[in-house]
Design an enzyme around this catalytic site. Sequence first.
Site: not given
Length: 264
Positions: A62, A108-110, A145
């Site tokens: 991303k 960011s990623d979840t 992250g």
Amino acid sequence: MQTVYLASQSPRRRQLLEQLSASMGFQVKLLAPEPSEDAETLEVAFPNEHPKDYVQRVTELKLQAGIARLGQRDGEVKGANGPTATTPPRATTEWPAAVTEPSIVLASDTTVALDDEIFGKPLDADDVRRMLKRLSGRGHWVHTGVAIAWLAIGSMASHGNLKAKQVGETMGSMNVEHAARNWQFKQALSSSKVHFADLTDTWIDWVIQTGEPMDKAGAYAIQGHAASVISRVEGSPTGIMGLPLHETSELLRLALASMQALKD
């Protein structure tokens, strides 16, 4: 004022990042995916991929996609030999030469994980029901992250307890030319445990009708209807929401120090 570009279309992540902007002295601008981009492809998990590895890999992708969008915009404005308006930005190890101004990009990623199984965004109502029944009455992990990249001088490669490397050193497939342009890269991971109460079929059917679970990892949002069925949280509330502010602020201090050094 320094601009921090957020490579996300999440209103919640933007709101969280803006909580830091006033005290840290930056403004937030979005680098959201274009309609021509297949952003969902970035979130496909590899077979048997560990949830922590998955979320850090997707966060990095991303970030790269956000840098590509920024390079496209700069190329269009400055006439650089970057991507054109007809070439959709994509995640790539070729970071665009069109970006020549001091820039900070954050992504960011979840993901939600139970027994090392990745719970992504549900495909349909049946998938929501499957996920929530699995999470019912149990504790699960939420991994978020956050990654940041900035165009800065190489001498500003450390700040506090954080260490940064040039992108060419950190990401081995990056070519030497772009590494020499002093793109710096740093990533952090926030892991929290969320405990659900026992969920009734009636509640699950009701929350499906609201539509809220459909675009959420794990089919819920801690700040949404699921708040009433979460019995305990261990870790970072903002990390569970999608942007861990402690880790994010540490990364930003590192990047902003480098940006200030460029001006001095």
